[in-house]
Design a protein around this motif. Sequence first.
Motif, PDB file in Angstrom:
ATOM      1  N   UNK A  18       0.802  -1.219   0.000  1.00  0.00           N
ATOM      2  CA  UNK A  18       0.000   0.000   0.000  1.00  0.00           C
ATOM      3  C   UNK A  18       0.837   1.272   0.000  1.00  0.00           C
ATOM      4  N   UNK A  19       1.922   1.297   0.767  1.00  0.00           N
ATOM      5  CA  UNK A  19       2.705   2.516   0.876  1.00  0.00           C
ATOM      6  C   UNK A  19       3.581   2.784  -0.341  1.00  0.00           C
ATOM      7  N   UNK A  20       3.532   1.907  -1.335  1.00  0.00           N
ATOM      8  CA  UNK A  20       4.279   2.114  -2.573  1.00  0.00           C
ATOM      9  C   UNK A  20       3.366   2.503  -3.733  1.00  0.00           C
ATOM     10  N   UNK A  21       2.080   2.629  -3.464  1.00  0.00           N
ATOM     11  CA  UNK A  21       1.084   2.806  -4.511  1.00  0.00           C
ATOM     12  C   UNK A  21       0.255   4.062  -4.283  1.00  0.00           C
ATOM     13  N   UNK A  22      -0.390   4.527  -5.354  1.00  0.00           N
ATOM     14  CA  UNK A  22      -1.406   5.580  -5.247  1.00  0.00           C
ATOM     15  C   UNK A  22      -2.737   4.847  -5.076  1.00  0.00           C
ATOM     16  N   UNK A  23      -3.302   4.921  -3.889  1.00  0.00           N
ATOM     17  CA  UNK A  23      -4.484   4.121  -3.547  1.00  0.00           C
ATOM     18  C   UNK A  23      -5.737   4.976  -3.648  1.00  0.00           C
TER      19      UNK A  23
END
Length: 280
Positions: A204-209
């Motif tokens: 999650x912290x590597x993506x645009x969610x």
Amino acid sequence: VLTLHRTLDYDDRGELLSLRQIQSTLEKVDRLIVHQESDAEYLAEIGLRDNVTVVPIGAASAPAATPVESREALGLGSRPVVGTFGFLLPHKGTLELLRAVDALREEFPDILLLALCARYPNIESKEYEEQLRAEVSSRGMQGNVVLITDYLSDETARGLLRSADVIVLPYRATGESSSATLRFILPLGRAVVVTDEPIFADSRDSLFVVDPADPIGIESAVRRVLVDTELQQDLADRSAARAYRFRWRRVVADHRDIYMTAKRAGRTRRARQRSRVAAP
């Protein structure tokens, strides 16, 4: 050793299938491998704790060709490219992404949706493809969409997606534990936009969610990534770093350790059994 790619209950045409039904059998397994912490938490709820290990799905290394080289080879110039990947099924959100790209044409007239969505061998996938192609035609998007439904080799698919400015996985809930598709695209080192679904939790912290309930969430996210080149590069760097964390060498080593430990445990059990049989 048993690997579970899904831990949630499953409704199979009206019949509820649950790991709770085989909990006593799963207790006897040397090691249960799951892909997310949420899977381990669920198994703990049904009494399975001591033999559970979280091992993520592995990710390959980056392709040899750079994004610039891929774009040059494909003759894309400077036009904005949005990629997506995965089997052609409604829950993958390809139709919603197509509509978001259509809305973005006002700001980016030459935007291109590169959809590598292999046809799945069922009628649902066939009908979904027909719907998508009809939508492309009715919206006049023939020059803005490349929809490839043939099954491509990994090398070809990775080479094509490497050219994208942003790769979008607008999936809806699937019940699966983790996304193999995400592992496929993380090593490409491109900005990645996903819906806020559990299968993407460990990255999650590597993506645009994006909130899947937001009707313009995907459109807004893609717009922001295309406009903000610093954000785009930051997301690309984070994707590559996450892929390295999930590199196959590390994941294979974890599996090897688990299997070797189980092998030793099996030898110990057999030795004890032979001792009991030989005892007077």
